[in-house]
Design a protein around this motif. Structure first.
Motif, PDB file in Angstrom:
ATOM      1  N   ASN A 178       0.752  -1.043   0.056  1.00 21.73           N
ATOM      2  CA  ASN A 178       0.017  -0.042   0.039  1.00 21.73           C
ATOM      3  C   ASN A 178       0.774   1.279  -0.040  1.00 21.73           C
ATOM      4  OD1 ASN A 178      -2.243  -1.488   0.142  1.00 21.73           O
ATOM      5  ND2 ASN A 178      -2.526  -1.660   2.143  1.00 21.73           N
ATOM      6  N   ASN A 179       1.832   1.339  -1.099  1.00 22.14           N
ATOM      7  CA  ASN A 179       2.682   2.432  -0.983  1.00 22.14           C
ATOM      8  C   ASN A 179       3.619   2.983   0.289  1.00 22.14           C
ATOM      9  OD1 ASN A 179       3.930   3.937  -2.854  1.00 22.14           O
ATOM     10  ND2 ASN A 179       2.499   5.852  -2.576  1.00 22.14           N
ATOM     11  N   MET A 180       3.664   1.927   1.466  1.00 19.68           N
ATOM     12  CA  MET A 180       4.370   2.166   2.335  1.00 19.68           C
ATOM     13  C   MET A 180       5.249   0.811   2.921  1.00 19.68           C
ATOM     14  SD  MET A 180       1.162   2.637   5.157  1.00 19.68           S
ATOM     15  CE  MET A 180       0.485   3.870   4.546  1.00 19.68           C
ATOM     16  N   ILE A 181       6.265   0.802   3.727  1.00 23.20           N
ATOM     17  CA  ILE A 181       6.735   0.023   4.456  1.00 23.20           C
ATOM     18  C   ILE A 181       6.288  -0.033   5.913  1.00 23.20           C
ATOM     19  CG2 ILE A 181       8.809   0.164   2.827  1.00 23.20           C
ATOM     20  CD1 ILE A 181      10.500   1.432   5.177  1.00 23.20           C
ATOM     21  N   THR A 182       6.104  -1.458   5.999  1.00 19.35           N
ATOM     22  CA  THR A 182       5.520  -1.610   7.495  1.00 19.35           C
ATOM     23  C   THR A 182       6.121  -2.740   8.161  1.00 19.35           C
ATOM     24  OG1 THR A 182       3.184  -0.877   6.553  1.00 19.35           O
ATOM     25  CG2 THR A 182       3.268  -2.491   8.420  1.00 19.35           C
ATOM     26  N   LYS A 183       6.084  -2.814   9.513  1.00 20.43           N
ATOM     27  CA  LYS A 183       6.558  -3.945  10.317  1.00 20.43           C
ATOM     28  C   LYS A 183       5.653  -4.151  11.716  1.00 20.43           C
ATOM     29  CE  LYS A 183      10.279  -5.959  12.780  1.00 20.43           C
ATOM     30  NZ  LYS A 183      11.921  -5.993  12.887  1.00 20.43           N
ATOM     31  N   GLU A 184       5.488  -5.249  11.972  1.00 20.87           N
ATOM     32  CA  GLU A 184       4.710  -5.412  13.365  1.00 20.87           C
ATOM     33  C   GLU A 184       5.612  -5.765  14.208  1.00 20.87           C
ATOM     34  OE1 GLU A 184       0.562  -7.286  13.459  1.00 20.87           O
ATOM     35  OE2 GLU A 184       2.064  -8.791  14.512  1.00 20.87           O
ATOM     36  N   TYR A 185       5.813  -5.099  15.403  1.00 22.02           N
ATOM     37  CA  TYR A 185       6.690  -5.370  16.440  1.00 22.02           C
ATOM     38  C   TYR A 185       5.848  -5.823  17.603  1.00 22.02           C
ATOM     39  CZ  TYR A 185      10.160  -2.436  14.392  1.00 22.02           C
ATOM     40  OH  TYR A 185      11.289  -1.864  13.630  1.00 22.02           O
ATOM     41  N   THR A 186       6.417  -6.911  18.341  1.00 23.80           N
ATOM     42  CA  THR A 186       5.693  -7.683  19.479  1.00 23.80           C
ATOM     43  C   THR A 186       6.316  -7.560  20.714  1.00 23.80           C
ATOM     44  OG1 THR A 186       6.336 -10.086  19.109  1.00 23.80           O
ATOM     45  CG2 THR A 186       4.255  -9.199  18.182  1.00 23.80           C
ATOM     46  N   PHE A 187       5.984  -7.414  21.870  1.00 25.07           N
ATOM     47  CA  PHE A 187       6.458  -7.225  23.190  1.00 25.07           C
ATOM     48  C   PHE A 187       6.085  -8.152  24.207  1.00 25.07           C
ATOM     49  CE2 PHE A 187       6.644  -3.425  20.713  1.00 25.07           C
ATOM     50  CZ  PHE A 187       8.103  -3.046  20.639  1.00 25.07           C
ATOM     51  N   ASP A 188       6.812  -8.337  25.249  1.00 25.65           N
ATOM     52  CA  ASP A 188       6.299  -9.537  26.179  1.00 25.65           C
ATOM     53  C   ASP A 188       5.337  -8.668  27.339  1.00 25.65           C
ATOM     54  OD1 ASP A 188       7.704 -11.368  25.306  1.00 25.65           O
ATOM     55  OD2 ASP A 188       9.561 -11.103  26.445  1.00 25.65           O
ATOM     56  N   LYS A 189       5.720  -7.313  27.490  1.00 26.08           N
ATOM     57  CA  LYS A 189       4.889  -6.462  28.433  1.00 26.08           C
ATOM     58  C   LYS A 189       4.519  -5.047  27.387  1.00 26.08           C
ATOM     59  CE  LYS A 189       7.985  -7.835  31.852  1.00 26.08           C
ATOM     60  NZ  LYS A 189       9.224  -7.194  32.601  1.00 26.08           N
ATOM     61  N   TYR A 190       3.404  -4.726  27.794  1.00 29.26           N
ATOM     62  CA  TYR A 190       2.543  -3.551  27.459  1.00 29.26           C
ATOM     63  C   TYR A 190       3.509  -2.305  27.503  1.00 29.26           C
ATOM     64  CZ  TYR A 190      -0.742   0.170  26.512  1.00 29.26           C
ATOM     65  OH  TYR A 190      -1.376   0.859  25.811  1.00 29.26           O
ATOM     66  N   MET A 191       4.114  -2.095  28.597  1.00 30.33           N
ATOM     67  CA  MET A 191       4.843  -1.038  28.801  1.00 30.33           C
ATOM     68  C   MET A 191       6.127  -1.178  28.005  1.00 30.33           C
ATOM     69  SD  MET A 191       3.166   0.983  30.393  1.00 30.33           S
ATOM     70  CE  MET A 191       4.309   2.324  30.534  1.00 30.33           C
ATOM     71  N   ASP A 192       6.881  -2.380  27.684  1.00 32.11           N
ATOM     72  CA  ASP A 192       7.901  -2.299  26.596  1.00 32.11           C
ATOM     73  C   ASP A 192       7.401  -1.631  25.399  1.00 32.11           C
ATOM     74  OD1 ASP A 192       9.285  -3.578  28.671  1.00 32.11           O
ATOM     75  OD2 ASP A 192       8.934  -5.784  27.912  1.00 32.11           O
ATOM     76  N   GLY A 193       6.254  -1.969  24.835  1.00 32.17           N
ATOM     77  CA  GLY A 193       5.934  -1.368  23.631  1.00 32.17           C
ATOM     78  C   GLY A 193       5.821   0.125  23.811  1.00 32.17           C
ATOM     79  N   ILE A 194       5.314   0.703  24.887  1.00 33.81           N
ATOM     80  CA  ILE A 194       5.061   2.049  25.085  1.00 33.81           C
ATOM     81  C   ILE A 194       6.653   2.764  25.163  1.00 33.81           C
ATOM     82  CG2 ILE A 194       4.715   3.993  26.961  1.00 33.81           C
ATOM     83  CD1 ILE A 194       2.105   2.534  25.257  1.00 33.81           C
ATOM     84  N   GLN A 195       7.417   1.903  25.759  1.00 37.26           N
ATOM     85  CA  GLN A 195       8.984   2.381  25.856  1.00 37.26           C
ATOM     86  C   GLN A 195       9.430   2.533  24.296  1.00 37.26           C
ATOM     87  OE1 GLN A 195      10.819   3.702  28.401  1.00 37.26           O
ATOM     88  NE2 GLN A 195      11.970   4.499  26.609  1.00 37.26           N
ATOM     89  N   PHE A 196       9.009   1.536  23.452  1.00 34.91           N
ATOM     90  CA  PHE A 196       9.659   1.658  21.971  1.00 34.91           C
ATOM     91  C   PHE A 196       8.955   2.703  21.394  1.00 34.91           C
ATOM     92  CE2 PHE A 196       8.505   0.544  17.698  1.00 34.91           C
ATOM     93  CZ  PHE A 196      10.046   0.067  17.194  1.00 34.91           C
ATOM     94  N   ILE A 197       7.779   2.921  21.452  1.00 32.84           N
ATOM     95  CA  ILE A 197       7.125   4.282  20.868  1.00 32.84           C
ATOM     96  C   ILE A 197       7.918   5.608  21.445  1.00 32.84           C
ATOM     97  CG2 ILE A 197       4.948   5.684  21.006  1.00 32.84           C
ATOM     98  CD1 ILE A 197       3.330   3.120  20.939  1.00 32.84           C
ATOM     99  N   ASN A 198       7.963   5.629  22.758  1.00 32.48           N
ATOM    100  CA  ASN A 198       8.895   6.760  23.073  1.00 32.48           C
ATOM    101  C   ASN A 198      10.224   6.924  22.601  1.00 32.48           C
ATOM    102  OD1 ASN A 198       6.956   7.542  24.902  1.00 32.48           O
ATOM    103  ND2 ASN A 198       7.705   6.357  26.554  1.00 32.48           N
ATOM    104  N   ASP A 199      11.111   5.637  22.110  1.00 32.58           N
ATOM    105  CA  ASP A 199      12.354   5.806  21.616  1.00 32.58           C
ATOM    106  C   ASP A 199      12.213   6.272  20.067  1.00 32.58           C
ATOM    107  OD1 ASP A 199      13.343   5.015  24.024  1.00 32.58           O
ATOM    108  OD2 ASP A 199      13.606   3.150  23.524  1.00 32.58           O
ATOM    109  N   LEU A 200      10.966   5.476  19.691  1.00 30.34           N
ATOM    110  CA  LEU A 200      10.749   5.750  18.046  1.00 30.34           C
ATOM    111  C   LEU A 200      10.488   7.460  17.996  1.00 30.34           C
ATOM    112  CD1 LEU A 200       8.199   3.961  15.763  1.00 30.34           C
ATOM    113  CD2 LEU A 200       8.029   6.309  16.157  1.00 30.34           C
TER     114      LEU A 200
END
Length: 91
Positions: A22-44
């Motif tokens: 769809n005219n973009m590059i995409t990746k799905e990331y998975t995490f063991d804990k919800y807050m690990d995903g939130i930290q990833f977003i903060n770093d991103l």
């Protein structure tokens, strides 16, 4: 400048889990804990602000989908590929 599909696919072959769709590059990331995903977003967010290139982020429970395109140029550019490479350094 928008990249040709062959250049996008070659670049993505060097990155684990990224797809061109769809005219973009995409990746799905998975995490063991919800807050690990939130930290990833903060770093991103820090990387996105520094490079002035902001991906679309979809947050679920322990799962984040990141989609990158250049809205200004209407497709995937070298800046998008660089963003994907930079995101790989935080996961």
């Amino acid at each position: 400048m928008i990249l040709e599909i062959s250049k996008i696919n070659k670049s993505l072959s060097e990155l684990n889990g990224w797809i061109f769709k769809n005219n973009m590059i995409t990746k799905e990331y998975t995490f063991d804990k919800y807050m690990d995903g939130i930290q990833f977003i903060n770093d991103l967010a820090i990387i996105a602000e520094t490079s002035n290139h902001h991906p679309d982020i979809n947050l679920g429970y322990c799962k984040i989908t990141v989609s990158i395109t250049s809205h200004d140029e209407g497709g995937v550019t070298n800046k998008c590929i660089t963003m994907a490479k930079n995101l790989e350094t935080i996961n």
